[in-house]
Design a protein around this motif. Structure first.
Motif, PDB file in Angstrom:
ATOM      1  N   PRO A  41      -5.579  13.029  -6.769  1.00 43.31           N
ATOM      2  CA  PRO A  41      -6.254  12.222  -7.793  1.00 43.31           C
ATOM      3  C   PRO A  41      -7.431  12.924  -8.461  1.00 43.31           C
ATOM      4  CG  PRO A  41      -5.929  10.973  -5.755  1.00 43.31           C
ATOM      5  CD  PRO A  41      -5.664  12.414  -5.434  1.00 43.31           C
ATOM      6  N   ARG A  42      -7.864  14.036  -7.901  1.00 40.80           N
ATOM      7  CA  ARG A  42      -8.980  14.764  -8.518  1.00 40.80           C
ATOM      8  C   ARG A  42      -8.567  15.416  -9.829  1.00 40.80           C
ATOM      9  NH1 ARG A  42     -10.504  18.630  -3.626  1.00 40.80           N
ATOM     10  NH2 ARG A  42      -8.212  18.775  -3.711  1.00 40.80           N
ATOM     11  N   GLU A  76      -1.787  -4.504 -11.921  1.00 42.20           N
ATOM     12  CA  GLU A  76      -2.044  -3.097 -12.205  1.00 42.20           C
ATOM     13  C   GLU A  76      -1.916  -2.292 -10.918  1.00 42.20           C
ATOM     14  OE1 GLU A  76      -5.474  -0.167 -14.170  1.00 42.20           O
ATOM     15  OE2 GLU A  76      -5.951  -2.236 -13.680  1.00 42.20           O
ATOM     16  N   TYR A  77      -1.253  -1.161 -10.996  1.00 41.94           N
ATOM     17  CA  TYR A  77      -1.230  -0.221  -9.880  1.00 41.94           C
ATOM     18  C   TYR A  77      -2.010   1.005 -10.318  1.00 41.94           C
ATOM     19  CZ  TYR A  77       2.627   1.781 -12.598  1.00 41.94           C
ATOM     20  OH  TYR A  77       3.391   2.314 -13.610  1.00 41.94           O
ATOM     21  N   ARG A  78      -2.849   1.495  -9.423  1.00 43.45           N
ATOM     22  CA  ARG A  78      -3.703   2.621  -9.780  1.00 43.45           C
ATOM     23  C   ARG A  78      -4.060   3.401  -8.524  1.00 43.45           C
ATOM     24  NH1 ARG A  78      -9.592   2.117 -12.852  1.00 43.45           N
ATOM     25  NH2 ARG A  78      -9.923   4.351 -13.209  1.00 43.45           N
ATOM     26  N   VAL A  79      -3.797   4.677  -8.530  1.00 40.45           N
ATOM     27  CA  VAL A  79      -4.072   5.496  -7.354  1.00 40.45           C
ATOM     28  C   VAL A  79      -5.582   5.621  -7.169  1.00 40.45           C
ATOM     29  CG1 VAL A  79      -4.083   7.727  -8.567  1.00 40.45           C
ATOM     30  CG2 VAL A  79      -3.387   7.618  -6.172  1.00 40.45           C
ATOM     31  N   ASP A  80      -6.048   5.466  -5.918  1.00 43.37           N
ATOM     32  CA  ASP A  80      -7.479   5.590  -5.662  1.00 43.37           C
ATOM     33  C   ASP A  80      -7.828   7.015  -5.223  1.00 43.37           C
ATOM     34  OD1 ASP A  80      -6.732   5.821  -2.999  1.00 43.37           O
ATOM     35  OD2 ASP A  80      -7.469   3.835  -2.404  1.00 43.37           O
ATOM     36  N   LYS A  81      -9.044   7.215  -4.779  1.00 40.99           N
ATOM     37  CA  LYS A  81      -9.499   8.558  -4.414  1.00 40.99           C
ATOM     38  C   LYS A  81      -8.752   9.135  -3.217  1.00 40.99           C
ATOM     39  CE  LYS A  81     -14.192   7.907  -6.211  1.00 40.99           C
ATOM     40  NZ  LYS A  81     -15.640   7.830  -5.879  1.00 40.99           N
ATOM     41  N   THR A  82      -8.151   8.248  -2.420  1.00 42.67           N
ATOM     42  CA  THR A  82      -7.405   8.712  -1.244  1.00 42.67           C
ATOM     43  C   THR A  82      -5.905   8.805  -1.521  1.00 42.67           C
ATOM     44  OG1 THR A  82      -7.166   6.463  -0.348  1.00 42.67           O
ATOM     45  CG2 THR A  82      -9.131   7.693   0.281  1.00 42.67           C
ATOM     46  N   ALA A  83      -5.527   8.720  -2.804  1.00 39.85           N
ATOM     47  CA  ALA A  83      -4.131   8.833  -3.247  1.00 39.85           C
ATOM     48  C   ALA A  83      -3.271   7.641  -2.809  1.00 39.85           C
ATOM     49  CB  ALA A  83      -3.502  10.147  -2.788  1.00 39.85           C
ATOM     50  N   ILE A  84      -3.889   6.475  -2.701  1.00 45.05           N
ATOM     51  CA  ILE A  84      -3.154   5.264  -2.322  1.00 45.05           C
ATOM     52  C   ILE A  84      -3.224   4.229  -3.444  1.00 45.05           C
ATOM     53  CG2 ILE A  84      -2.980   3.351  -0.678  1.00 45.05           C
ATOM     54  CD1 ILE A  84      -4.255   5.151   1.427  1.00 45.05           C
ATOM     55  N   HIS A  98       0.858  -1.183   0.000  1.00 49.27           N
ATOM     56  CA  HIS A  98       0.000   0.000   0.000  1.00 49.27           C
ATOM     57  C   HIS A  98       0.897   1.236   0.000  1.00 49.27           C
ATOM     58  CE1 HIS A  98      -3.234  -2.783   1.050  1.00 49.27           C
ATOM     59  NE2 HIS A  98      -2.394  -3.297   1.935  1.00 49.27           N
ATOM     60  N   VAL A  99       0.813   2.033  -1.057  1.00 43.18           N
ATOM     61  CA  VAL A  99       1.695   3.191  -1.223  1.00 43.18           C
ATOM     62  C   VAL A  99       0.878   4.476  -1.245  1.00 43.18           C
ATOM     63  CG1 VAL A  99       3.518   4.231  -2.622  1.00 43.18           C
ATOM     64  CG2 VAL A  99       3.219   1.739  -2.633  1.00 43.18           C
ATOM     65  N   LYS A 100       1.122   5.332  -0.242  1.00 44.19           N
ATOM     66  CA  LYS A 100       0.458   6.635  -0.179  1.00 44.19           C
ATOM     67  C   LYS A 100       1.283   7.636  -0.975  1.00 44.19           C
ATOM     68  CE  LYS A 100      -2.266   9.926   1.641  1.00 44.19           C
ATOM     69  NZ  LYS A 100      -3.715  10.017   1.403  1.00 44.19           N
ATOM     70  N   LEU A 101       0.663   8.282  -1.964  1.00 44.06           N
ATOM     71  CA  LEU A 101       1.378   9.179  -2.867  1.00 44.06           C
ATOM     72  C   LEU A 101       1.009  10.641  -2.632  1.00 44.06           C
ATOM     73  CD1 LEU A 101       1.032   7.159  -6.202  1.00 44.06           C
ATOM     74  CD2 LEU A 101       2.993   7.222  -4.656  1.00 44.06           C
ATOM     75  N   GLY A 102       1.950  11.506  -2.913  1.00 42.34           N
ATOM     76  CA  GLY A 102       1.737  12.938  -2.807  1.00 42.34           C
ATOM     77  C   GLY A 102       1.164  13.504  -4.089  1.00 42.34           C
ATOM     78  N   VAL A 103       0.004  13.012  -4.474  1.00 42.11           N
ATOM     79  CA  VAL A 103      -0.687  13.501  -5.670  1.00 42.11           C
ATOM     80  C   VAL A 103      -2.132  13.828  -5.295  1.00 42.11           C
ATOM     81  CG1 VAL A 103       0.740  12.147  -7.247  1.00 42.11           C
ATOM     82  CG2 VAL A 103      -1.403  11.177  -6.395  1.00 42.11           C
TER      83      VAL A 103
END
Length: 228
Positions: A51-52, A161-169, A44-49
């Motif tokens: 997603p909106r 597949e890796y894909r950022v979700d609504k919480t940027a994870i 689980h990777v929390k990203l500084g992006v």
């Protein structure tokens, strides 16, 4: 939520506030995987992006060198020669309108849906059914393609597949407990390399906010992402 005794005991075996180096973190995840089945190991990777924004989306696919350890059931929606190609390549289910009807009737006994570009009009009819389950074919994930055989082989070999979700994870599985430390570390590094390379140009500040790994039933273990 009440935690089981094994889970509570696992929490006592390491420092939950500490971020461990990759190998050590995997060791802890393996030691706290105490279920009687071969637990899946998750990343689980929390990203500084944000997603909106379309220019801060993070999405891609990568083939894990050691696979995922899961048996993947592949549905291919295609006709003619491409349907024959899918059957020859080992697809579990192949069809066209008949498969659309089955899915409309509530059938979802597959893990990945692959189709050819010319069939997307047909597949679009069930987009509202496939989308929420993460099963909708997409060119970015390699599941809308004319190279049906390669798509099937990649999925069967361990493409994730890796894909950022609504919480940027990003949530990604990267193997089984039975893989052992070395194979899991190799898969982990392959995914992290891909996620780092996928950093959007519009993302500012710290990109990798936090990295956590865990087994299916075990607690999360923080990874020192600067080491990763």
């Amino acid at each position: 939520m009440v935690k089981g005794k094994k889970y509570v005991d696992s929490l006592k075996s390491y420092d939950k506030s500490k971020a461990y180096e990759v190998g050590e973190a995997i060791d802890i995840a393996l030691n706290t995987a105490k279920a009687k089945f071969d637990e899946t190991i998750e990343l689980h990777v929390k990203l500084g992006v944000d997603p909106r924004h379309a220019d801060q989306q993070v999405r891609g696919v990568v083939v894990l060198p050691n696979g995922t350890g899961k048996t993947v059931r592949v549905l291919v929606i295609a006709k003619g020669a491409k349907a024959d190609e899918a059957t020859a390549a080992g697809a579990d289910f192949v069809g066209a309108e008949d498969m659309i009807t089955k899915i409309q009737g509530g059938w979802f006994d597959f893990d990945v849906c692959i189709t050819t570009p010319d069939m997307m009009g047909l597949v679009g009819r069930i987009g509202k059914l496939l989308g929420p389950k993460g099963l909708m074919p997409n060119p970015k994930s390699g599941t809308v393609t004319m190279d049906i055989a390669k798509a099937i082989n990649d999925v069967k070999a361990g493409k994730v597949e890796y894909r950022v979700d609504k919480t940027a994870i990003c949530h990604v599985i990267f193997g089984k407990k039975s893989f052992g430390k070395d194979k899991l570390a190799e898969n982990f590094n392959t995914i992290m390399d891909a996620i780092v390379k996928a950093k959007p140009a519009a993302a500012k500040g710290t990109y990798l906010k936090s990295i956590t790994i865990a087994s299916t039933m075990g607690p999360g273990v923080k990874v020192n992402y600067k080491q990763a």
